[in-house]
Design an enzyme around this catalytic site. Structure first.
Site, PDB file in Angstrom:
ATOM      1  N   GLY A 246       2.800   2.219  10.763  1.00 11.80           N
ATOM      2  CA  GLY A 246       3.738   3.323  10.565  1.00 11.80           C
ATOM      3  C   GLY A 246       4.471   3.728  11.840  1.00 11.80           C
TER       4      GLY A 246
ATOM      5  N   SER B 165       3.740  -2.188  10.194  1.00 11.44           N
ATOM      6  CA  SER B 165       5.206  -2.240  10.332  1.00 11.44           C
ATOM      7  C   SER B 165       5.823  -3.574   9.892  1.00 11.44           C
ATOM      8  CB  SER B 165       5.624  -1.893  11.756  1.00 11.44           C
ATOM      9  OG  SER B 165       5.213  -0.564  12.067  1.00 11.44           O
TER      10      SER B 165
ATOM     11  N   ASN C  54       0.859  -1.189   0.000  1.00  9.16           N
ATOM     12  CA  ASN C  54       0.000   0.000   0.000  1.00  9.16           C
ATOM     13  C   ASN C  54       0.897   1.242   0.000  1.00  9.16           C
ATOM     14  OD1 ASN C  54      -1.799   2.061   0.572  1.00  9.16           O
ATOM     15  ND2 ASN C  54      -2.212   1.379   2.679  1.00  9.16           N
TER      16      ASN C  54
HETATM   17  P1  PGA Z   1       3.071   0.297   7.620  1.00  7.12           P
HETATM   18  O1  PGA Z   1       1.574   0.489   7.061  1.00  7.12           O
HETATM   19  O2  PGA Z   1       3.602  -0.988   7.007  1.00  7.12           O
HETATM   20  O3  PGA Z   1       3.819   1.503   7.155  1.00  7.12           O
HETATM   21  O4  PGA Z   1       2.963   0.185   9.105  1.00  7.12           O
HETATM   22  C1  PGA Z   1       0.708  -0.602   6.917  1.00  7.12           C
HETATM   23  C2  PGA Z   1      -0.616  -0.126   6.351  1.00  7.12           C
HETATM   24  O5  PGA Z   1      -1.067   0.959   6.721  1.00  7.12           O
HETATM   25  O6  PGA Z   1      -1.238  -0.827   5.505  1.00  7.12           O
END
Ligand code: PGA
Length: 257
Positions: free
Chosen positions: A177, A217, A9
């Site tokens: 995130g 993450s 994503n």
């Molecule tokens: P991240 O986001 O891997 O940056 O934590 C995952 C997501 O929001 O689908």
């Protein structure tokens, strides 16, 4: 056997020129044996989709793609919105529905998400339906019942043939995130609860065949332990999907399991 899906994503990152470069790099960082073992999908911003489509078609890449959101409406006076039929016309395979950033920033309710799921299904694409709890709910120990409620509310009134087409993503909001990954056991606990609930909402067969992803993450350093969990069938990757070499390393998890 459920086929693993690794979904990237991109969120609001990468313009259409950057999208072409990243998609090419990703394709050439993976080998046929990776594509044989894992479905690889990317979710660029709307403005990149036509460029990604042209590249994937022209070079016959084994990468699929989808959109990050969709309007519940068919067409008409909805300035700024994008319909499911427009996405289908671009050969999108998937559409993300109910990402926690849309729920939180745009106030998307379970009722609205139910309509978005229907819009995607009516246009013959696969929704990736995201559910997950915020930190306060996790800390109060209510995470399983909260996520199961989101699942029930989102799927209200959907018929079995449609339920079969939905992919689920468990994304604890506190792990998105933040660099804080849920432990593999945390991911397994909730993914197993989702699968159990799908027996009640759908059937044993729907539950057994449903693909349930974990997101929050995910990176090459933790994907293997996450993918070892019995009820985790893939990952929805945010930040780490912007870096094609790192995303490719995540897609190669199967080489070591
Ligand atoms: P991240 O986001 O891997 O940056 O934590 C995952 C997501 O929001 O689908």
């Amino acid at each position: 056997m459920r086929r693993p899906l690794i979904a990237g994503n991109w969120k609001m990152n990468l313009n259409h020129l950057e999208a072409i470069a990243v998609t090419q790099k990703l394709a050439y960082s993976l080998e046929e044996r990776d594509f044989d073992a894992v479905d690889v999908a990317i979710f660029p911003p709307f403005t990149d989709l036509r460029s990604v489509q042209t590249l994937v078609d022209g070079d016959r890449l084994r990468i699929s793609y989808g959109a990050q959101d969709v309007s519940p409406e068919k067409s008409g006076a909805f300035t700024g919105d994008i319909s499911a039929s427009m996405l289908k016309k671009l050969d999108c395979t998937y559409v993300i529905v109910g990402h926690s950033e849309r729920r939180a920033i745009h106030g998307e309710s379970d009722e609205l998400l139910n309509r978005k799921l229907r819009a995607v299904l009516n246009s013959e694409m696969h929704p990736i339906f995201c559910i997950g709890e915020a930190l306060e709910i996790r800390e109060s120990g209510q995470h399983v019942s909260y996520v199961v409620d989101q699942l029930r509310n989102g799927l209200k009134g959907l018929h079995k043939p449609d339920l079969k087409k939905i992919i689920f993503a468990y994304e604890p909001v506190w792990a998105i995130g933040t660099g804080k990954t849920a432990t593999p056991e945390d991911a397994q606990e909730v993914c197993a609860a989702i699968r159990k609930e799908l027996i009640k909402i759908g059937s044993e067969e729907i539950s057994q065949n449903a693909r349930i992803l974990y997101g929050g993450s995910v990176k090459s350093a933790n994907i293997v332990e996450i993918m070892k969990q019995a009820d985790v069938d893939g990952a929805l990757v945010g930040g780490a999907s912007l870096e094609p070499e790192e995303f490719a390393r995540i897609c190669k998890f199967h080489r070591v399991i």
